[in-house]
Every structure is written in structure tokens, then in C-alpha cells.
Scaffold this motif. Sequence first.
Motif: not given
Length: 189
Positions: A9-12, A76-80, A119-124, A128-133
Motif C-alpha cells: 500500500l506504500q506504492f499504490g 523485500h520481494l523475492i522474484l524469479s 494497477g497491480w503491475s504498476s505497484i510491483i 522492483i525499482t526501489k529494491h533494484h536501486t
Amino acid sequence: MDTFIEYVLQFGNLNKQQIDLIKNKATEVELHKDEYYWEAGKTVKQIGFLTNGVIRVFYYNNKGEEITRYFIDENHLILSGNTVDEVYTPSEYLSATTDCKLVVFSKQDWKDLSDTIIGWSSIIQKIITKHHTEKITRRSELVSQEGTERYLDFIKKFPTLVNRVPLSYIASYLGITQSSLSRIRKNIR
């Protein structure tokens, strides 16, 4: 589960119906210390969010030594892979450094959320951008710093990890020997 929802909810914005759908698709799991979240060479079939604990990402070099690439801590998300449809077979191991709690989704359930929630894809993508940075910032300075600077920087960037992660893992992450790290720690006290 609430930790994951609050984080998202912090992202959307999401309404109650969307939040209920997310909760229905998710499973809460525990990973005990030294258990693998995923292993090199085995196809990854889930997406996770770490709510409690520390996971270490590592690989074996050509000498058979474990090399720690980075640590994943709470929120943190753990994506594959690059997309949810991609069959992802990692070359690294993700192992619980401490007992961990995760919110886990099957890849299909994650895809269903993306297809259902506007909007789910936008939130994710924002997450992802935050974690990558963060990951790039944490790693980039290690290249140009000497051992003491690396360790002091590690303490600054990972204040909660210093006492939760074995020194051998920290030394590996910093690219120094454990004995060097012990000397550094003794000299800065």
C-alpha cells in the motif's frame, strides 16, 4: 500477511476486495535457519515476500568456495526471472540465515493478481525499482573501497544485520577473509 499488505500500500492504492483477493492467493510459510528458499539448478515456482528474517544469496566459485552476493532482509520481494511467465532456473542459492517468515505466491496466483487487479503491475514495478536501486547502491561502493571502509559501510547500510549474520558470510559479502574482518572489527572498537 498484514506486513505484506501494508508494504504494498506504500506504492499504490488497493480496495478491500483487492486486498482480500491478495490474501486468498497468498500462503504464509516459515523457513528455518539453513533451509533453502531456492537452489541453483532447480526451477523456481513461487514469488515471495520476506516479512521476518534474513536470507543469504550465494553461489559457489570455480574453487568450490561459497561467495555471498547479498542479503535479503525484511520487506523485500523475492522474484524469479524477468517476467512471471519465464521459466527461471537460478544459478544461485537462497538460504535462510535466520529463521524466516515469508508470504508466498505461486507464479500462477501472482499472474492472476496481475490480470485481475488494475494497477497491480504498476505497484510491483515500483517495488522492483526501489529494491533494484537499493541493491546497486549497496554493492557499487564495495568495488572501490578497502576492507575497513567496506565494513563500516556495511554497518551503516545494514545496521540490523551485523548481529544477525555470521561473520563468515559478512566477510564473503565484503570480499575479504574472515580473519581480516576480525582484525578490522578489533581495530574499530
